[in-house]
Design a protein around this motif. Structure first.
Motif, PDB file in Angstrom:
ATOM      1  N   HIS A 168       1.813   4.294  -2.926  1.00 29.90           N
ATOM      2  CA  HIS A 168       1.711   5.758  -2.761  1.00 29.90           C
ATOM      3  C   HIS A 168       2.944   6.468  -3.339  1.00 29.90           C
ATOM      4  O   HIS A 168       2.839   7.535  -3.943  1.00 29.90           O
ATOM      5  CB  HIS A 168       1.555   6.133  -1.287  1.00 29.90           C
ATOM      6  CG  HIS A 168       0.131   6.028  -0.784  1.00 29.90           C
ATOM      7  ND1 HIS A 168      -0.944   6.497  -1.504  1.00 29.90           N
ATOM      8  CD2 HIS A 168      -0.386   5.515   0.359  1.00 29.90           C
ATOM      9  CE1 HIS A 168      -2.060   6.271  -0.816  1.00 29.90           C
ATOM     10  NE2 HIS A 168      -1.747   5.669   0.309  1.00 29.90           N
ATOM     11  N   TYR A 227     -12.182   3.571   1.754  1.00 33.92           N
ATOM     12  CA  TYR A 227     -11.077   2.807   1.172  1.00 33.92           C
ATOM     13  C   TYR A 227     -11.607   1.703   0.256  1.00 33.92           C
ATOM     14  O   TYR A 227     -11.073   1.469  -0.840  1.00 33.92           O
ATOM     15  CB  TYR A 227     -10.186   2.209   2.264  1.00 33.92           C
ATOM     16  CG  TYR A 227      -9.242   3.223   2.875  1.00 33.92           C
ATOM     17  CD1 TYR A 227      -8.046   3.548   2.234  1.00 33.92           C
ATOM     18  CD2 TYR A 227      -9.538   3.869   4.072  1.00 33.92           C
ATOM     19  CE1 TYR A 227      -7.176   4.487   2.771  1.00 33.92           C
ATOM     20  CE2 TYR A 227      -8.677   4.810   4.619  1.00 33.92           C
ATOM     21  CZ  TYR A 227      -7.500   5.117   3.967  1.00 33.92           C
ATOM     22  OH  TYR A 227      -6.649   6.053   4.493  1.00 33.92           O
ATOM     23  N   GLU A 277      -5.734   6.576  -3.035  1.00 32.25           N
ATOM     24  CA  GLU A 277      -5.929   5.455  -2.106  1.00 32.25           C
ATOM     25  C   GLU A 277      -6.378   4.194  -2.849  1.00 32.25           C
ATOM     26  O   GLU A 277      -6.017   3.083  -2.462  1.00 32.25           O
ATOM     27  CB  GLU A 277      -6.949   5.815  -1.021  1.00 32.25           C
ATOM     28  CG  GLU A 277      -6.485   6.899  -0.057  1.00 32.25           C
ATOM     29  CD  GLU A 277      -5.191   6.547   0.671  1.00 32.25           C
ATOM     30  OE1 GLU A 277      -4.840   5.344   0.755  1.00 32.25           O
ATOM     31  OE2 GLU A 277      -4.517   7.475   1.143  1.00 32.25           O
ATOM     32  N   HIS A 317       0.832  -1.207   0.000  1.00 30.32           N
ATOM     33  CA  HIS A 317       0.000   0.000   0.000  1.00 30.32           C
ATOM     34  C   HIS A 317       0.873   1.267   0.000  1.00 30.32           C
ATOM     35  O   HIS A 317       0.693   2.163  -0.844  1.00 30.32           O
ATOM     36  CB  HIS A 317      -0.905  -0.034   1.243  1.00 30.32           C
ATOM     37  CG  HIS A 317      -1.882   1.093   1.319  1.00 30.32           C
ATOM     38  ND1 HIS A 317      -3.234   0.930   1.087  1.00 30.32           N
ATOM     39  CD2 HIS A 317      -1.713   2.408   1.597  1.00 30.32           C
ATOM     40  CE1 HIS A 317      -3.841   2.094   1.211  1.00 30.32           C
ATOM     41  NE2 HIS A 317      -2.937   3.004   1.527  1.00 30.32           N
TER      42      HIS A 317
HETATM   43 ZN   LIG Z   1      -3.058   5.087   1.797  1.00 35.55          ZN
END
Ligand SMILES: [Zn+2]
Length: 371
Positions: free
Chosen positions: A242, A310, A262, A238
C-alpha cells in the motif's frame, strides 16, 4: 477523515481571526525573549510550552506548526493561545494538541513549529523554528535498514527482525518484477509484540486492528508475535505494498480504483490463499462475481462480500500482469499518477475501458475455474 475536517475548520476559523503583521522582529530582540519547549506523550498529546520575558504588552499569542508528510500543499496550522490576564514581564503559556480528540499521528512524525507574539502596537515577534519528533518511546526500539525500509522492533532476536525484513524485500522484489512499482522514498515499519500492544499505541484502535498503514507518512505499525507469524508475513507484505502504490500513484486530483490498490497489495503477499480462492471459485460457479466497476469503490464490510472483493482484486491484477505484462502495469500506475480518471487510464494503456475489462477478466476467470 474526522481529524482532517476538524483541522480544516480550525485553520479556517483562525484565518478569519488573523490580521496582517506590520513588521517582524526576531526573538533575540531585546524587548522580548521567547523560550519554547515541548512535552510529548505518545500517542495521546504534544504540549507546546512558551516562556516569554518581555517589556511589551502582549496582545496576541499564536503557535504555528507544520506536520511533515507527503502532501501537495504545505499546510501551516495556526493556533491562537489566550494571553494570561495578569500578564507581567514573565509569561508562561502552553497549548496541548490532544490526539484523543483529533486522531493521532504515527510514531516518528516530525512537527515543525514556531511562535509569534504581537504587542499593542502590532509589532510582531517570532521565535526560531523548532521541530519535535512524535516518537513512541514506550519501548527500547532497535533498527534494521535495507533498501528504503527501516524496521523498528523491540522484542525477539536478530533472526526475527531479519526474517521480517526478508519478507519486506521479497514483497518489494515481487512488485518490482511484476508491476515495475518500487519505493521512491524511505518507509518506517514499527513491529509491536502483539495486536494488543499495537492497539495500546493507538488512540482510536478498533478491537480487531492488527496492522495499520499511514501512506502519506510512509509508516506501518503492526502487531506480530510468534504465534501469528504466517499471518504477519502476509499482512506486512500487504501493508508495505500500500505504501509503494501510494508513492507510485498519489496525486492531488484523483485516487485509484480500490480493486487496483487492494489487488496490488494482495498480489504482493504471494499466491492467493485457499480461503480467498474458495470465495472466488464459488462466485464463478454461482455467477455471482462482483463487477470490476463496483470494485472501484470501497468494499462491502460484510465478511463474504469482503473476502470476494479482495480475491477478485487479486485476480484482476494478476490477469492484467499475466496477459499484458509488467511494463503495461507500470505504465498504468504512471498514468494514474498524472491524475487520470479510471476509464482514461485503462484506455490509454490497454485500449479498453472498465466495462471491457470486466468482460475480459470474467472470461479469463471463467476459464480458470471451468466445471
Ligand atoms: Zn489493503
Amino acid at each position: 477523515m474526522l481529524k482532517k475536517i476538524a483541522l480544516v475548520l480550525l485553520s479556517f476559523v483562525l484565518m478569519m481571526l488573523s490580521f496582517a503583521p506590520i513588521h517582524v522582529q526576531s526573538s533575540s530582540d531585546a524587548a522580548v525573549t521567547l523560550n519554547d519547549s515541548v512535552d510529548v506523550s505518545f500517542p495521546d498529546y504534544i504540549r507546546f510550552n512558551l516562556k516569554i520575558a518581555t517589556e511589551i504588552t502582549v496582545e496576541d499569542l499564536r503557535l504555528h506548526y507544520i506536520v511533515e508528510r507527503k502532501s501537495y500543499t504545505a499546510v501551516t496550522q495556526e493556533i491562537k493561545v489566550a494571553v494570561p490576564v495578569s500578564s507581567q514581564s514573565n509569561i508562561s503559556v502552553n497549548w496541548i494538541w490532544d490526539m484523543r480528540t483529533t486522531g493521532s499521528l504515527p510514531s516518528g512524525t516530525v512537527i515543525r513549529y514556531w511562535w509569534t507574539v504581537s504587542d499593542n502596537n502590532k509589532n510582531l515577534y517570532q521565535s526560531e523554528q523548532s521541530s519535535v519528533r512524535f516518537d513512541d518511546d514506550e519501548y527500547n526500539w532497535q533498527q534494521l535498514n535495507e533498501n528504503n525500509v527501516t524496521l523498528h522492533w523491540y522484542y525477539g532476536d536478530d533472526d526475527f527482525a531479519a526474517d521480517l525484513m526478508q519478507t519486506c524485500q521479497n514483497a518489494l522484489q515481487r512488485l518490482g518484477e511484476d508491476t515495475g512499482a518500487y519505493l521512491e522514498s524511505p518507509v518506517r515499519i514499527y513491529i509491536y509484540s502483539s495486536s494488543y500492544a499495537l492497539r495500546n499505541a493507538m488512540v482510536f484502535a478498533k478491537e480487531w486492528t492488527g496492522g495499520v498503514a499511514y501512506p502519506a507518512y510512509g509508516v506501518i505499525a503492526i502487531g506480530i508475535s510468534n504465534s501469528n507469524i504466517e499471518w504477519s508475513r502476509k499482512a506486512l507484505a500487504h501493508e508495505l505494498a500500500h505504501l509503494v502504490t501510494y508513492q507510485m500513484t498519489s496525486n492531488p486530483y484523483n485516487d485509484i480504483p480500490v480493486w487496483l490498490n487492494e489487488g496490488i497489495s494482495m498480489y504482493a503477499e504471494g499466491e492467493l490463499e485457499k480461503d480467498y480462492e474458495y470465495y472466488l471459485k464459488s462466485a464463478v460457479y454461482n455467477d455471482s462475481l462482483i463487477s470490476v466497476q463496483s470494485l472501484c469503490s470501497p468494499f462491502s464490510s460484510y465478511s463474504e462480500q469482503s473476502y470476494l472483493s479482495y480475491a477478485e482484486s487479486y485476480s484482476i491484477v494478476a490477469y492484467l500482469i499475466e496477459e499484458y505484462g509488467q511494463q503495461k502495469m507500470h505504465q498504468l500506475l504512471t498514468v494514474f499518477k498524472d491524475g487520470s480518471t479510471y476509464n482514461n487510464a485503462l484506455l490509454t494503456v490497454y485500449g479498453f475501458d472498465l466495462n471491457a475489462l470486466n468482460e475480459l477478466w470474467q472470461d479469463y476467470i471463467g476459464q480458470i475455474y471451468v466445471y
